[in-house]
Every structure is written in structure tokens, then in C-alpha cells.
Enzyme design. Structure first.
Site, PDB file in Angstrom:
ATOM      1  N   GLY A 190       0.804  -1.209   0.000  1.00 26.32           N
ATOM      2  CA  GLY A 190       0.000   0.000   0.000  1.00 26.32           C
ATOM      3  C   GLY A 190       0.835   1.256   0.000  1.00 26.32           C
ATOM      4  O   GLY A 190       1.999   1.244  -0.412  1.00 26.32           O
ATOM      5  N   LEU A 197      -3.305  -5.957  -6.624  1.00 26.85           N
ATOM      6  CA  LEU A 197      -2.255  -4.972  -6.373  1.00 26.85           C
ATOM      7  C   LEU A 197      -1.210  -5.528  -5.395  1.00 26.85           C
ATOM      8  O   LEU A 197      -1.551  -6.067  -4.355  1.00 26.85           O
ATOM      9  CB  LEU A 197      -2.896  -3.712  -5.782  1.00 26.85           C
ATOM     10  CG  LEU A 197      -2.145  -2.408  -6.052  1.00 26.85           C
ATOM     11  CD1 LEU A 197      -2.065  -2.113  -7.528  1.00 26.85           C
ATOM     12  CD2 LEU A 197      -2.825  -1.263  -5.314  1.00 26.85           C
ATOM     13  N   ASP A 198       0.064  -5.368  -5.716  1.00 25.30           N
ATOM     14  CA  ASP A 198       1.183  -5.781  -4.840  1.00 25.30           C
ATOM     15  C   ASP A 198       1.224  -7.288  -4.609  1.00 25.30           C
ATOM     16  O   ASP A 198       1.904  -7.758  -3.689  1.00 25.30           O
ATOM     17  CB  ASP A 198       1.134  -5.069  -3.477  1.00 25.30           C
ATOM     18  CG  ASP A 198       1.196  -3.564  -3.609  1.00 25.30           C
ATOM     19  OD1 ASP A 198       1.604  -3.100  -4.686  1.00 25.30           O
ATOM     20  OD2 ASP A 198       0.839  -2.868  -2.649  1.00 25.30           O
ATOM     21  N   GLU A 199       0.515  -8.066  -5.429  1.00 24.98           N
ATOM     22  CA  GLU A 199       0.483  -9.513  -5.210  1.00 24.98           C
ATOM     23  C   GLU A 199       1.096 -10.289  -6.381  1.00 24.98           C
ATOM     24  O   GLU A 199       1.110 -11.514  -6.372  1.00 24.98           O
ATOM     25  CB  GLU A 199      -0.958  -9.997  -4.976  1.00 24.98           C
ATOM     26  CG  GLU A 199      -1.602  -9.489  -3.706  1.00 24.98           C
ATOM     27  CD  GLU A 199      -1.006 -10.101  -2.439  1.00 24.98           C
ATOM     28  OE1 GLU A 199      -0.311 -11.124  -2.527  1.00 24.98           O
ATOM     29  OE2 GLU A 199      -1.234  -9.526  -1.364  1.00 24.98           O
TER      30      GLU A 199
END
Lengths: 280, 280, 280, 280
Positions: C197, C223-225
Site C-alpha cells: 500500500g 495490487l502488490d500480489e
């Protein structure tokens, strides 16, 4: 000439270093090492001084306490290099325990391990080889209070100043955490805050990270949330299984824990809210 | 409130910190950062203090000079964060020059690059992109003295406090080395003292090392023997050619040089005989 | 003699390497580099081979496709060192963009940057200095679809094989993520999965970690994965502010992203479910 | 199903991998791991394959020897994970010996330590704790030949495949070096080629390096010049004394040596002239 370590934590304000060094100069002290840090976020000031003094450390205790009161802070004063009384707790995994006992024997750590405590009997031969008494305190839901009482009694008996959780897999009681706040160090086998909780190497493997790590932190009542003292990492690849990560990680764990214990024993680690100040 | 940096080097003796902090307290200063080191080998003491002071830095100059005389040492006093006047010298390789100019533009380095000097004209567009004047001083055996004179004139004109050799492949004259001792930083593309001299990456490849490195050091008249400021390394394998090592090494070189320049500019690097004291 | 790269992903079974090398031997090829990995968890097999071949790469295309069908997998076949067509997207932060363009110019990255795309006009001079066309696509809630359409048109026009998000602060549409799955690389300014985040350096500072990092990963709709390609870290101390962490982190970010792009361009990164296989 | 490791070194030519994998396919083998390297400098090719095979390893011995003859190279064939018979030699320093014995006990190293040999009697309790026979061979100028003879007899008796010099401070005879070329590993307490010879930590301190290291290498008749297997480093500062460097270095030494021994035992280290090829 004896050498002393003075560790100070207090609200920041002008003139602190001058006051402390003044006290030492008045007693004929010569500063050999000094680090400080003022945290702009918390408004707190941290100082560690190592000094040679002509007389006895006891002559300093009253003026140091008076200075601490004036500064509205706390000052720890101790002989430089004095081994602090330490209990090591472990379950069945031996790498951290073995390393701490080895390093103590070699004079690499300023600790005096007075007891090894375990909820298993597995690691007894290691303690015996290094000449440290070993106490097996069985742990189960039924005898939780009993086990805690036994542990507390050992803390009392040995005058423990530090408890090191060297891969001890049970949770300590809130009472003990509170009572020895800032004096219990745990090694967590992940690069916190990643992979909290159980089986961190499996989690790391599943996420496909390229670097794993370990974290030494003070134990607080919030599991895995205590102040971080030291971390280190090692590169891994897709080819490593979770078991490989564990083998690689064990080497990281033991050196991270050893460093954290050493710095703590030398009075270099000061708590600053949720964080630590480590004065090298 | 203005902030100052005070860097002290003097023979060790009791009371130094108290004297320096006393001077600051007398002028209403508040110390925000302080590091010190007493070298038991050389008997010298090193101190760096950053402090907020209520008035002008100029009011401190006379008392600071007097204190330096008393301590039989030297004290550098400067405004915190003041960009120091810097000449960057390079030949045809661009990675270090590009990085320093980029970092200066981003406000990451406390330097004011007043001139780029080169024995070639190759790198001019980079300097121009970053708005820095570029002087091409052709260098050859015939015009050695002439070239040196041109360089010295630029040093004079720009009031250079620092010369950075960012892969400059000519040797500076002993006169210039002497005149700016402790103010010329070179990046050497090996992990000194390994692989002195020419073609270090080829040497490293031939020896089969598993880690390569770079070294930033002060320039002295003894080539590759100046005081080391910073080093860093990177892992390599048997599969890397000498050209690969060079590519990997360039990234190490530029970050080692950038750190050394930054620490120097912040007054954190003090010379201690053949070594440096770097106060972080 | 031309050189080719062949990257294979298929279900594991005996004889794969022999089949592939047989095909190359039949065409007179000589293997210069080869790595493989069979994942016991997913049952998939990954292979990258670099080989010199006497004729044209096109003669290999049909037999390679047939082999891929037989192995029920996919094989990418390309000329070794062919620069892949790349779009770099960035917002206002310049360090990653600057570094990628610099490394491309120096011949250190096998990419051909055909366009820089940004939701701001700030970074235009950097692209122009490196001779790369710059397109400013303003982005706001109102014109989201319009902006996406412009981006897709640039992808079409330039024949982009790779999109690099070099600190681009907008989320790409699920359609684009899906369409270019495994061909969009993002740099995240934390050591994932820690500090997902916003404002990861502030988070890292607040948690008091002793090491920070950066992560290059493929972009997926989560997101971010996305699958992690590369990570690296740097030590920090209690004395570093969140702004310091950012400055230190930028250097980590740029080198992590550069490595990820290089390995991707060389066909060394194969996706394996939620993870990557990186064949060095 | 048994698993085998095959390590090949031969002159490079087309078709090698296909030949080796063909042999394995003919015997129903399934490759689980494979790495190769062709050295453009020396023209030699190196290959390590790990494979599951349905029958006995002995069925492979003749065809493998025939293939080695055809390729004009050498092939080592062994059961995967077979502990190799190892003698550890040490003088009075215990950290490397302790670590190797600990790691062996934990199943982390594929070695079977059949004997600890020392020119002192100091370390006997450590060997005994780990259940390994200890032989004290006094060493002096007078009894040099006698000591060598005793050592050779132990090599014979135990069928030693590997000798590890874990801080053994005497020089082995040229005969032994020759006889067991490529099977004697030494740990040198510096980042070779820096600081050859005696007291490397003191040398490192005097030169003021910012990073120290250790080097595991094969022993050849040229002291400190054998092929490097593995190196690692640790950061140090001006504040560290030579004794501090030694303490920090010991941790580097033991992990570098442990890795080198592990990789050697797994057949991952192949000699390539003055260098090694390490197939991970």
C-alpha cells in the site's frame, strides 16, 4: 582503572551531554566511547557513554541518580563488560542455543548463562557440555500456571537480568512480559513484519520471495510486535524448498540473535516507543 | 535557527567533549547529533557535532579557533548542509559522473559542482544536460605542465573545496595532491588492496574471486594507497566474464563514490594516519 | 553464427532435456548456456537454453512449435540479445526512469525503449536527453477510459513487448493487466510482502525495521500480489528519518528494477503460478 | 528410486548435453537438476546432473566411463546425498571445527567426519562431544616426516575423500597436496588475494578497510593461491580493533567454510585451471 557504561533515556532538551560529561569530568572520568540520538518524532534523547573512572563505580551511583531525576529520565550504570545474568529458553531446535553457549564460552558475549530452561528434555546434553544447569519445565494447558510459577522461581533464584528465547515455542504470560519488559529477547524466523505467525519459511516459499531473513526483538504482550533490535537476510532462489529456506534461515537466526544479545548486554539497545535505538 | 557542523581532530585527553559541549551551551546551542572516536593506536580523538545555534555561525569562529589551539588540534566549522564547491574529473566513462550529477540535481548530495573537467570531450553532453560548465583539458606527455596549470587555474577560479576523480584515468601531480590533501576523492574499481593497478576486473576474473568490489579513497602521492573512505561489494560467479564484472562493478563504483562524497561533504570523514574515521 | 534463446515451460516428465537438445543437435546447434528447474510442488518444468546455430532462427520455429505441442507447454524462441520493445511509464519520480534510459544507452539492457508514457509532463526533459519520445497522458477519474485507450493505442503502435512501471502511481486496467500478463513489471518501494500500500518508507520507519528493501514483480490484477522477480535490501538505523529511508531506498529500487528488466529481456524469468523461476 | 549425481569436466564441443542425457534416458533416468558451463577462456565444459534412476547406480558405471573416454574428460558418479568420508584438521581455534561437527550432526552437511586431527590436544572435548575420534599428531621441525606419515596412515585407514583444514596452522607436504589435489579445502581468514600470509586481521585493520572477508579454497602447493571456492564478507568500521575484526571474521569464516564443504560434498565444485566452477 575500572570502566563504566552509562545509558540514558530522557526527554530532549539543551545541555544534556554537557551535564553528563560534566558529572564524569568531576569524578575524573575519561570518555572512551559515546553515542547519542535525539528522536525528532518522540522528542526523546538517548545517550550511551563508556568511560574510565579512577575510583569505584559506587561513588557515581548517587550523583547519577540525581542527574536522572533532574533530566526526568532513566540512567543505567554498570561496569563495562560485566556479564549479565541470563536464562536461555529453547524447545527442541538447537542452533541458537548451541551458538549462544559456544559464544559465551569463547568470551564473545557479555552474558553469564545461569540456566537453560526448556519445555522438552531434548537439548539437555548441549547445556551439560557447556556446563550450564538445565531445567525441564513440561508445558501443557493443564499445568500452565504451574509451569509459569516454576519459571518465575528460576528467574528469582538466578537473579536473571535477561531472558533469551532461543526458539522457544511457547508464549510467555503477560505478567512475565510486563515484569521483564525490555529484558526478554526473542528470535523470530522471518523478516518481520513479513510472515508473522506459524511456519514463516513455508509462507516465504509460497510467496516466492528472493530474500529471507530473521528478526530479534523484545517480547511484548503483542506477539511478533515487540521492538525490533536486529535483522539480517540471505538470498534464496526458486530452487530452494521450504526445508532449504529453514536450513539457510537457521544460520541467519543464530547470528541475528547473537548480535542482539551482545548489543543488549553492552547497554547499546534503548527502547523508544515501538522502536529501538541501537548505539553501535 | 541555523544549524552548524563541527568536526574536531586532536590528541586524546580527558574532558574534550565537555569542553566542546560547554562552548556550545555558552552560545545557546542545542546538539542534535554527535559522534566521537578515540583511537587507542594513534592516541588521537575525533568528534563531529551537529547543533542548532540561536545566532550567527560567525560568532562561534573565534571561540572555536581558541578551543582548537587549546586542544592542539583542528576544528572545521561550517553551516550544516552547505553545498561544498566541487570539481568532478572524468575521462570517457560516464557512470560515476552521471550519477553524481543526477544525485546533486535531486538534492541528495551536499555538493555544488562548479565544473566538470576531462582530458576528453566525450562527456560534455552529460554535463550540459545537468547545466554544469565543462572544460576539456587535453592531456599528453608534451603538455603535462600546461594541463596541470589549467587545472590549477580552475581550482582557483571556482574556489574548489573538493575534487572528485570519477574515473579520471590520469595521475594528478604531487603538488596538487599535496595542496588538496584530504580533499581529493578517487574511486578505484577494485576491492583494495586487491587488484591494484590496471585492469582490476580482468585481474579479478583471472583469480576467480567470488565477490568483486570498489573502493573510494583519498588521493595521496602513493597510487592506490590513500586512506579508504568506503567500500562495497557484489557477488559474482564463474559464469561472469571480465566484461560482466565491469558492468556489475560499475553499479558498485557509483554508489560507493556517491556515499564517500556525501559523507565527506557532511564533514563525517576524518583522516587518521593511513586510515579514516567515518562518523555516521 | 547467430545465437538463440529458447525458454520452455511445460509439465515435468522424463526426457525433456534430451528432446530439446536433440532438436538443437539435429540443426547443428551448440549449447553455450543452459539452466533448468523442475518444481516438485507444481509439477512443472522450466528450461532456458542459449545456443549457437549455423542457419537462420526461422528454420527452428516450426520444429520448436511442434516440440512445444508434444510437451504440452510453451516455448519462447528469440535471437539472443535482441532488444525487446519496451514502454516505460513513470509519474514524477525520476530515479528509475533515468537509470533505465542510462543503462539502455550504455548497452547494459537488452531493451529498446520506444516510448516514455507519463500522467505528468515533468519527466519529459529526461526522455528527450536520451532521445526517447515522451507522451503525456493526463489521468483523472473523468477521463479514465480515454487515458486507457490512449495507452492501448501506444502499445499497439509501438508493438510493445514489455511495459515497465518505473514508479508509475496509477493502477492499470484489468484488461491491460490481463492482455499483457507476464509482460508488465512494476517496482514496489518495499520489501514485499511487508508494507503493502501507500507510503511504505513511512510504514517501515514507524515499525522500526533495521533493513529496507524494494521488490520488482509482474503486475497482476491483485495490487502488490504479482509474482516477485527480484528483491534487494539495504541496512538502515534508528537515526534515519522516513525521508532518509526514501533516499536510500531509491538506490535499491533502481538496481532491483534494472536487474528484473534485464533478466526478463534475456528470457530468464518464467512464471510459475504465484512465483517466478529465474534462470541465471 | 535411487538418485545419482554426475559431474563432468571435458573439452567443449557440440552435443555433450545430448550425449549425457541420452545415456540417462536409455537407463530410464529422470533428470531433477542440471547445470552446465562452458568456459570460453579455457575451452572446457562442465556439467552436473542430478537424476532419479530405476535400477542400481552400478549399472551406470561402465557406460559412464565409456562416455568419459569418448568425451576425453572425467566424470564423477555417486549416489546423491552420500556422505563423503572426511578428516577435519584444526590447531587450537575451535569455531570452524565446532560448526562443521554441529552441522554434520544436524544433517546439514553431506559429510561423514571419520577423524579430527590436530597438532594440539586442545580441541579433543569438542570432537568427543560429537562422537568423532580425535588424533593428536604433535608437529615440530624434528618430527615433520613422522607427523606426515601418521597423517597419511589416517588418510589410508579412514578412506578419506576430503580433508578440511578448519584453521589448521601447519603447511601440508607437497606430496599430500599432490595426492589429494582438489580434495583438500582450507579456510583463509581474509578476503583473498588481500592480506595473504600471517595475521590478516591485523593487516586489514592497519590498512583501514571497511569490509573484511574470508575465503575457502582448494589447497595447492602455492600457499594461499589455490582455487577459490567461496568467499563472504562483513562490514566493519574504524571503531573495530584487530581483535574485533577477528571476532566478526570468525563468523564469516565458519559459514564460508561450511558452504564450501557442502558444495564440494554435493559435487558442485569443479576445478577449472586456477579457478573453480560452482554449479548451484
Amino acid at each position: 582503572m575500572p570502566s563504566i557504561v552509562l545509558s540514558l533515556s530522557c526527554p530532549d532538551r539543551p545541555g544534556i551531554v554537557h551535564s553528563v560529561t560534566g558529572l564524569l569530568v568531576d569524578h575524573g572520568g575519561n570518555i572512551t566511547e559515546s553515542q547519542q540520538y535525539g528522536d525528532p518524532d518522540t522528542g526523546r534523547f538517548f545517550l550511551r557513554i563508556e568511560a574510565d573512572i579512577p575510583g569505584s563505580i559506587d561513588e557515581l551511583r548517587v550523583p547519577v541518580d540525581e542527574l536522572a531525576a533532574t533530566l526526568e529520565g532513566t540512567i543505567d550504570l554498570t561496569e563495562s563488560g560485566r556479564p549479565i545474568k541470563t536464562i536461555i529458553m529453547a524447545s527442541t531446535t538447537s542452533h541458537c542455543l548451541t551458538d549462544l553457549l559456544y559464544l559465551q564460552r569463547m568470551g564473545r558475549l557479555a552474558i553469564d548463562v545461569t540456566r537453560v530452561v526448556s519445555n522438552h528434555d531434548t537439548l539437555r546434553p548441549i547445556a551439560e557440555f557447556y556446563g550450564v544447569p538445565y531445567t525441564h519445565i513440561p508445558f501443557s494447558k493443564d499445568r500452565r500456571d504451574e509451569a509459569e510459577a516454576e519459571l518465575l522461581q528460576i528467574v528469582e533464584e538466578t537473579g536473571a537480568e535477561l531472558i533469551v528465547l532461543a526458539r522457544y515455542m511457547q508464549v510467555l504470560s503477560p505478567e512475565l512480559c510486563e515484569r521483564m519488559a525490555g529484558s526478554i529477547i526473542n528470535i523470530h524466523h522471518s523478516f518481520l513484519p513479513s510472515f508473522k505467525g506459524a511456519r514463516p519459511y513455508q509462507q516465504a516459499h509460497d510467496r516466492g520471495v528472493k530474500i529471507i531473513g530473521a528478526t530479534a526483538h523484545y517480547v511484548t504482550q503483542d506477539l511478533d510486535e515487540g521492538q525490533i533490535i536486529e535483522q539480517d537476510v540471505e538470498r534464496v532462489t526458486h530452487g530452494h524448498t521450504a526445508a532449504d529456506l529453514q536450513a539457510i534461515g537457521e544460520d541467519v537466526e543464530r547470528r541475528v540473535l547473537a548480535r542482539a544479545v551482545q548489543w543488549h548486554a553492552e547497554g547499546r539497545v534503548l527502547r523508544n516507543g515501538e522502536r529501538t535505538v541501537v548505539l553501535p
